[in-house]
Design a protein around this motif. Structure first.
Motif, short mmCIF file in Angstrom:
data_model
loop_
_atom_site.label_atom_id
_atom_site.label_comp_id
_atom_site.label_asym_id
_atom_site.label_seq_id
_atom_site.Cartn_x
_atom_site.Cartn_y
_atom_site.Cartn_z
N GLY A 140 -3.84 32.08 -25.35
CA GLY A 140 -5.14 31.57 -25.72
C GLY A 140 -6.25 32.43 -25.13
O GLY A 140 -6.07 33.14 -24.14
N ARG A 141 -7.41 32.34 -25.73
CA ARG A 141 -8.54 33.14 -25.27
C ARG A 141 -8.90 32.84 -23.82
O ARG A 141 -9.40 33.70 -23.10
N HIS A 142 -8.66 31.60 -23.40
CA HIS A 142 -9.05 31.20 -22.05
C HIS A 142 -7.87 31.20 -21.07
O HIS A 142 -8.04 30.80 -19.92
N HIS A 143 -6.70 31.65 -21.51
CA HIS A 143 -5.57 31.74 -20.59
C HIS A 143 -5.81 32.81 -19.54
O HIS A 143 -6.32 33.90 -19.86
N LYS A 144 -5.43 32.52 -18.30
CA LYS A 144 -5.59 33.47 -17.22
C LYS A 144 -4.24 34.10 -16.87
O LYS A 144 -3.18 33.59 -17.22
N ASP A 165 -9.68 33.10 -32.71
CA ASP A 165 -10.70 32.25 -32.13
C ASP A 165 -10.14 31.64 -30.85
O ASP A 165 -10.49 32.06 -29.75
N GLU A 166 -9.22 30.69 -31.02
CA GLU A 166 -8.55 30.11 -29.85
C GLU A 166 -7.37 30.96 -29.41
O GLU A 166 -7.08 31.07 -28.22
N ILE A 167 -6.65 31.56 -30.38
CA ILE A 167 -5.45 32.33 -30.10
C ILE A 167 -5.72 33.81 -30.34
O ILE A 167 -6.22 34.19 -31.40
N PRO A 204 3.79 28.82 -18.31
CA PRO A 204 3.33 27.73 -17.45
C PRO A 204 4.45 27.23 -16.55
O PRO A 204 5.63 27.30 -16.89
N PRO A 205 4.09 26.70 -15.39
CA PRO A 205 5.09 26.11 -14.49
C PRO A 205 5.66 24.82 -15.08
O PRO A 205 5.05 24.21 -15.96
N SER A 243 1.80 30.47 -23.75
CA SER A 243 2.26 29.09 -23.69
C SER A 243 2.61 28.60 -25.10
O SER A 243 2.49 29.34 -26.09
N THR A 244 3.03 27.36 -25.18
CA THR A 244 3.29 26.72 -26.45
C THR A 244 1.97 26.35 -27.12
O THR A 244 0.91 26.30 -26.48
#
Length: 270
Positions: free
Chosen positions: A161-165, A233-235, A250-251, A170-171
């Motif tokens: 995602g655009r906001h993933h750090k 946009d989001e992805i 993700p954990p 992720s799914t």
């Protein structure tokens, strides 16, 4: 269990979730939630009227105390993000802290009536606020979301995602729209975000996700057809990965991590 006006002064051993601004407080020399009796919480006695019981863990009551934007001595305490706190906690405390955060957010954002603008009052016998002028009553908001792990043969579809750090993949996930079933939301979100169709949906589990007030409804699904085309946009990136070459994921305290592990097991059983 959520109780207002608890008998916290007579409890010898309790968990305390202290919210300050957008952080949760902890001792600088003792990370994690506060634990003890009310007398040990001397620095927070000014907020005694704002305490609500939000559950019980290991036979100890759990209380949330919201300081709003106020602070206490920074040399003694530090504020950490909700996500950072949740990553420190066992599963039972994870859910209580998630609930506490959403309770604090609800009470902060419902001090005035959305219908007439008058001040709201807390209802004593349930978690709600009510306007005594127009009788409008509000309850905590819960936003249902779907989250889905998609497998194709021995691979899993993961997206960034655009906001993933930290370059995390992720799914896929998204909010349920008005009038949709959960299953319809899965099909729509997957197609909108990555341009593929899925089949053979099966419900997996749900998880409260307090960012800020979501309920994640997890599904497992199989790839059906289509070529990956991200929405930009989001992805920003998505692809099918082999399980021996997964990116940063993700954990497993999150339902996304649990879905990935469940898919791994399904693939390995074949």
């Amino acid at each position: 269990m959520i109780q207002q006006n608890p008998e916290f002064e007579r409890v010898n051993d309790a968990w305390w979730i202290v919210v300050s601004g957008d952080k949760i407080l902890q001792h600088r020399d003792s990370p994690g939630l506060f634990r003890g009796d009310w007398q040990q919480m001397t620095d927070f006695h000014a907020w005694r009227e704002d305490i609500i019981q939000v559950g019980e863990v290991d036979s100890r009551p759990c209380y949330v105390l919201d300081m709003d934007a106020q602070h206490v001595t920074q040399e003694v305490y530090e504020g950490i993000s909700l996500r950072a706190m949740l990553m420190q906690l066992q599963a039972e405390l994870f859910y209580v802290v998630s609930r506490a955060w959403q309770v604090a957010l609800f009470l902060r954002t419902h001090r005035f009536c959305g219908r007439c603008g008058d001040r709201m009052a807390r209802v004593e016998w349930e978690l709600a606020t009510q306007c005594h002028t127009c009788k409008h009553r509000c309850y905590p908001r819960i936003s249902p979301c779907i989250i889905v792990a998609i497998r194709k043969g021995s691979q899993i579809l993961l997206a960034q995602g655009r906001h993933h750090k930290n370059n995390m993949f992720s799914t896929l996930a998204g909010f349920v729209e008005s009038g949709e079933t959960l299953e319809q939301a899965v099909h729509r979100e997957v197609f909108e975000e990555v341009g593929v169709k899925v089949k053979n949906l099966s419900y997996f589990a749900s998880q409260p996700w307090p960012f800020p007030h979501s309920l994640m409804c997890g599904f497992l699904a199989e790839y059906d057809s289509g070529e990956i085309s991200v929405d930009d946009d989001e992805i920003i990136e998505a692809q099918f990965f082999n399980f021996d070459a997964l990116p940063n994921i993700p954990p497993t305290f999150s339902i996304a991590g649990q879905l990935i592990e469940a898919t791994r097991e399904l693939v390995s059983d074949r």
